[in-house]
Design a protein around this motif. Structure first.
Motif, short mmCIF file in Angstrom:
data_model
loop_
_atom_site.label_atom_id
_atom_site.label_comp_id
_atom_site.label_asym_id
_atom_site.label_seq_id
_atom_site.Cartn_x
_atom_site.Cartn_y
_atom_site.Cartn_z
N SER A 48 26.26 58.08 17.38
CA SER A 48 25.72 56.42 18.44
C SER A 48 25.30 57.06 20.38
O SER A 48 24.24 56.78 20.70
CB SER A 48 26.97 55.04 18.53
OG SER A 48 27.55 56.45 19.61
N ASN A 100 21.75 50.52 12.78
CA ASN A 100 23.20 51.12 12.12
C ASN A 100 23.52 52.54 11.99
O ASN A 100 22.99 53.53 11.50
CB ASN A 100 22.75 51.21 9.75
CG ASN A 100 23.62 51.47 9.44
OD1 ASN A 100 24.87 51.64 10.03
ND2 ASN A 100 23.65 50.43 8.31
N THR A 158 29.54 43.32 14.58
CA THR A 158 28.42 43.73 14.99
C THR A 158 28.13 41.59 15.39
O THR A 158 27.46 41.70 16.18
CB THR A 158 27.05 43.80 13.72
OG1 THR A 158 27.18 42.91 12.79
CG2 THR A 158 27.73 45.53 13.94
N ASN A 161 29.58 50.59 13.44
CA ASN A 161 29.88 49.29 13.22
C ASN A 161 29.84 48.46 11.87
O ASN A 161 29.86 47.61 11.65
CB ASN A 161 28.37 49.42 13.12
CG ASN A 161 27.60 49.64 12.61
OD1 ASN A 161 27.23 51.45 12.64
ND2 ASN A 161 26.69 49.49 11.52
N TYR A 186 26.69 47.80 22.26
CA TYR A 186 26.88 48.41 21.13
C TYR A 186 27.62 48.63 19.95
O TYR A 186 28.81 48.24 20.07
CB TYR A 186 26.19 49.95 21.31
CG TYR A 186 26.37 50.92 21.39
CD1 TYR A 186 27.06 52.51 20.92
CD2 TYR A 186 27.03 51.21 22.61
CE1 TYR A 186 27.76 53.02 22.04
CE2 TYR A 186 27.66 52.35 24.00
CZ TYR A 186 28.20 53.43 23.07
OH TYR A 186 28.73 53.74 23.30
N ASN A 187 27.83 49.36 18.99
CA ASN A 187 28.46 48.73 18.21
C ASN A 187 28.72 50.89 17.08
O ASN A 187 28.35 50.49 15.96
CB ASN A 187 28.90 48.38 17.20
CG ASN A 187 29.06 47.21 17.19
OD1 ASN A 187 27.82 46.33 17.69
ND2 ASN A 187 29.77 46.43 17.84
#
Length: 398
Positions: free
Chosen positions: A255, A236, A213, A188, A184-185
Motif C-alpha cells: 500500500s 486491490n 472498502t 482491503n 485507502y485500505n
C-alpha cells in the motif's frame, strides 16, 4: 597543615587525611573506569547500554515516583497538587525494573513466554470507555485458504448502505476542486460476519467485495456532503500481494507504493486515512449512544514512524472530539511498534495520518454506517477549524 617524613617520602596530611591515600584512590577509580569502559565496548551491540535500554528501564518508574524524588529536594513539586502523594514503594519499583514485569499489565508476564503474544504488545495512549489491556485492538492474518476462496455476500445487508439517500443542503464551505483527504485500505479484504451468508468463523471474515472498502466509499460521500474533497483508493492491495507472492504482513509495503504514487499526483493531499476492521467481538466493538447502535472506533499510531508525535497529536485531537460529541464511541488511541507489527503504517508520509479500526468482525452494516457518519461529522469539524486557522477555506457560492 602538618608535615611528616615517612619512608623517605614527603607526605602532606590535612585534617588527618593522607594525600597519598587520595592519589592511590584516584588511581584505582581511573583504572576501574577504563576497565568498565572496556567491558561495555566489548559487549555485543544488543547488550550494550543505549538510550533505548535506559528508556525501557525508566518506563517501569511512574510519574509519582519521580514526583517524590523531586519533592524530597523541593516541596513545591508535591504541594502543587494540594496533598502529599502516598510514599513510593522502592520494593515495587525494584521489582518492575529488575523483572520487567508490571503487575498492572498481564502481558508483561506472558509476552515473552507465549508464542505470538507479542502481537498484543501495544501501548494505550488514551483509553476510551471500557478499554484496557485485555481488549485492545488486534488483527490476525487470515488463513491462506480463506484468502484464496471466495464466499457469497449477504446482499440484503449491503443494501442498507444504499438506503436513506435524502438530499442534503449544500455545505457552507468547501475545498473546491481540491481533494485533501486520501482514503485507502491496506487490508482491503477485511469483512464482517453479518455480510457473509452462513459464516460464523471470525477468521474467515474475508471477502473481495463485501469488505472495508464499502466504508471508504461511504466516508468519501459523507465528507463530500460536508464540503471536503476526498480521493478513494481503488487498488486491490491484497491482489498485489498475491501477484508478487508476498505474505500478508507485507500489506503495508504494497500500500505504501500506492499512497506515494497518489501523493505525487495530488499535491493537495494532507490527510491519510487507512480503514481497517478489528478482530475483537461485538461486546468490545459496539456502543449505544442515545438509543443508536454504533461500531466503535480505535485509532492506531505507528510508534516507529518518523512523524509519530505529529500523528499522535492528530489522533488525540480526534478522540477528544469524539468524547464530546459521541461519548463512548472511541475506544482510544493506541501506539503499535516492535516485533509482530509494521510499526509505521505509512504514517511517516504525512503529519496527519491515521489508521482507524471500524468495529469488529460482528458489527453489521447499519452500525458501521452510523460510525462512518460520526467520523465524517467529527473529522469535518476538526478539518474546518484547522482550515480557518490556515485561511484555506472557500465559501460556497449559493
Amino acid at each position: 597543615m602538618k608535615w611528616i617524613r615517612k619512608n623517605r617520602n614527603m607526605i602532606v596530611t590535612v585534617n588527618g587525611t593522607s594525600i597519598k591515600k587520595g592519589i592511590m584512590l584516584g588511581f584505582i577509580v581511573l583504572v576501574m573506569t577504563f576497565l568498565l569502559s572496556g567491558i561495555l565496548t566489548s559487549l555485543k551491540p544488543e547488550y550494550r547500554l543505549t538510550s533505548s535500554s535506559i528508556n525501557d528501564l525508566t518506563e517501569n518508574i511512574n510519574g509519582e515516583a519521580f514526583l517524590h524524588l523531586l519533592g524530597a529536594e523541593n516541596r513545591y513539586f508535591i504541594s502543587s497538587e494540594g496533598e502529599i502523594p502516598e510514599p513510593i514503594k522502592l520494593s515495587s519499583i525494584l521489582f518492575k525494573v529488575t523483572t520487567s514485569i508490571n503487575p498492572d499489565d498481564p502481558r508483561s508476564l506472558l509476552g515473552r513466554e507465549l508464542p505470538g503474544f507479542s502481537l498484543y504488545d501495544s501501548e494505550i495512549i488514551i483509553a476510551g470507555e471500557g478499554t484496557n489491556y485485555t481488549n485492545m485492538p488486534f488483527e490476525s492474518a487470515p488463513p491462506m485458504e480463506v484468502l484464496e476462496k471466495e464466499r457469497e455476500a449477504s446482499i440484503e445487508d449491503l443494501r442498507i448502505e444504499e438506503g436513506n439517500n435524502e438530499p442534503k443542503p449544500p455545505p457552507a464551505q468547501t475545498t473546491g476542486d481540491r481533494k485533501v483527504v486520501y482514503i485507502y485500505n491496506s487490508h482491503n479484504t477485511e469483512s464482517y460476519l453479518p455480510l457473509l451468508k452462513g459464516e460464523t468463523n471470525p477468521n474467515k471474515a474475508i471477502h473481495s467485495k463485501a469488505n472495508v472498502t464499502l466504508l471508504s466509499d461511504m466516508l468519501s460521500k459523507e465528507l463530500a456532503d460536508k464540503g471536503i474533497g476526498t480521493q478513494v483508493e481503488k487498488t486491490n492491495i491484497q491482489g498485489i500481494l498475491k501477484n508478487r507472492n508476498w505474505k500478508y504482513h507485507k500489506s503495508y509495503s504494497a500500500s505504501r507504493e500506492i499512497v506515494q504514487t497518489a501523493m505525487a499526483g495530488n499535491e493537495h493531499i494532507k490527510y491519510l486515512i487507512d480503514i481497517h476492521r478489528d478482530s475483537q467481538p461485538k461486546k468490545v466493538t459496539t456502543a449505544t449512544i442515545k438509543g443508536k447502535s454504533y461500531a466503535k472506533l480505535a485509532f492506531i499510531v505507528g510508534g516507529e514512524s518518523s512523524r509519530a508525535s505529529q500523528n499522535m497529536k492528530f489522533a488525540e485531537e480526534l478522540h477528544n472530539l469524539f468524547q464530546k460529541k459521541y461519548p463512548g464511541l472511541s475506544r482510544g488511541v493506541f501506539k503499535k511498534q516492535g516485533a509482530g507489527t509494521n510499526g509505521v503504517f505509512n504514517q511517516d508520509l504525512s503529519d496527519q495520518a491515521t489508521l482507524i479500526e471500524f468495529g469488529g468482525v460482528d458489527n453489521n452494516m447499519e452500525e458501521l454506517k452510523n460510525a462512518v457518519e460520526a467520523v465524517a461529522d467529527v473529522f469535518s469539524e476538526h478539518y474546518w477549524k484547522a482550515e480557518k486557522v490556515d485561511g484555506n477555506a472557500q465559501t460556497e457560492q449559493q
